[in-house]
Design an enzyme around this catalytic site. Structure first.
Site, PDB file in Angstrom:
ATOM      1  N   ASP A  80       0.839  -1.192   0.000  1.00  0.00           N
ATOM      2  CA  ASP A  80       0.000   0.000   0.000  1.00  0.00           C
ATOM      3  C   ASP A  80       0.879   1.249   0.000  1.00  0.00           C
ATOM      4  O   ASP A  80       2.019   1.228   0.495  1.00  0.00           O
ATOM      5  CB  ASP A  80      -0.899   0.026   1.239  1.00  0.00           C
ATOM      6  CG  ASP A  80      -1.958  -1.066   1.229  1.00  0.00           C
ATOM      7  OD1 ASP A  80      -2.224  -1.624   0.144  1.00  0.00           O
ATOM      8  OD2 ASP A  80      -2.510  -1.362   2.305  1.00  0.00           O
ATOM      9  N   ARG A  81       0.350   2.341  -0.521  1.00  0.00           N
ATOM     10  CA  ARG A  81       1.135   3.575  -0.661  1.00  0.00           C
ATOM     11  C   ARG A  81       1.760   4.004   0.662  1.00  0.00           C
ATOM     12  O   ARG A  81       2.928   4.419   0.698  1.00  0.00           O
ATOM     13  CB  ARG A  81       0.250   4.702  -1.209  1.00  0.00           C
ATOM     14  CG  ARG A  81       1.025   5.981  -1.542  1.00  0.00           C
ATOM     15  CD  ARG A  81       0.136   6.998  -2.241  1.00  0.00           C
ATOM     16  NE  ARG A  81      -0.848   7.548  -1.317  1.00  0.00           N
ATOM     17  CZ  ARG A  81      -0.619   8.617  -0.545  1.00  0.00           C
ATOM     18  NH1 ARG A  81       0.554   9.232  -0.587  1.00  0.00           N
ATOM     19  NH2 ARG A  81      -1.551   9.068   0.260  1.00  0.00           N
TER      20      ARG A  81
END
Length: 253
Positions: A80-81
């Site tokens: 995930d970012r």
């Protein structure tokens, strides 16, 4: 995380011209490099691929490692970012194919560190076996726990153990045995201990009298079969924001 190479992980065939600063930035992430693989320590805030922010994703920054033949490394999995830590790439098509099959064959072992709140999960260690299903809310995808017989249910298993704890928070080690989207985040929230900084799933935004800077989830280690035949383990030290909050909550190691 993804249990198998996603269609979204297809290589970008058109070369991207990077600035010297971008090249130095991505090369500074390297924690292991050989003729077959490159392992990177991805910083939080950088999308693995397909981000909506008008900056290069990690997938695009991999053009910094392109060879004279035009071939460049390929992402094997994603984070995930706002998750930091180990990401693996295959330097060649055969290496990427081998690693992709190993990932699908569940031959990767991933270890994460997370700061959760409030306090330690109960019991302090165990196995979470809760199926997950995807649900869209506007343009955003969420994962929710569901019954095993739900038509959209996906098997999800996470092992966890508490490394340090007080009444306010806990440092936990997480080892996913499956790779569903947002699996660790939803599983910890299901125990009433969401990961700090996780706005989407109810994580604490302040701890120890200080703001939580982002999602406190770090991919600390990855063990995988190397294309050359041996088993390899790579580790990524947590970034300063994670270490700072950990030290404020639990003291120095």
């Amino acid at each position: 995380m993804s249990p198998r190479p996603s269609k979204k992980l297809r290589a970008i065939d058109t070369p991207i011209v990077l600035t010297p600063e971008e090249i130095a930035f991505v090369r500074g992430m390297v924690i292991h490099e050989d003729d077959q693989v490159i392992a990177l320590n991805k910083p939080a805030g950088l999308s693995s691929q397909g981000g909506r922010i008008a900056t290069h994703t990690l997938d695009e920054l991999l053009w910094a490692f392109a060879r004279s033949s035009g071939n460049r490394p390929r992402l094997i999995h994603r984070l995930d970012r706002d998750t930091s830590g180990v990401l693996l790439t295959g330097r060649t098509k055969p290496a990427a194919g081998f690693l992709g099959k190993a990932l699908m064959g569940k031959r990767f072992r991933k270890t994460y560190l997370a700061i959760v709140a409030p306090g330690a999960p109960q019991p302090a260690k165990g196995l979470i076996e809760l199926p997950l299903r995807r649900e869209m809310q506007g343009r955003e995808a969420y994962m929710k726990t569901c019954a095993a017989d739900h038509p959209d249910a996906e098997l999800a298993r996470t092992r966890y153990r508490t490394l340090a704890a007080n009444d306010e928070a806990a440092l936990v080690e997480l080892s996913p045995e499956t790779g569903r989207m947002h699996q660790l985040r939803v599983h910890m929230a299901s125990l009433g201990r969401p990961i700090a900084g996780d706005v989407r799933y109810g994580g604490a935004l302040t701890l120890g009298g200080r703001p939580v800077p982002r999602l406190m989830l770090h991919a600390a280690a990855l063990t995988f079969p190397h294309p050359d035949g041996q088993e390899m383990r790579v580790e990524a030290p947590p970034p300063a924001d994670f270490e700072g909050l950990r030290a404020a909550l639990f003291g120095a190691d």
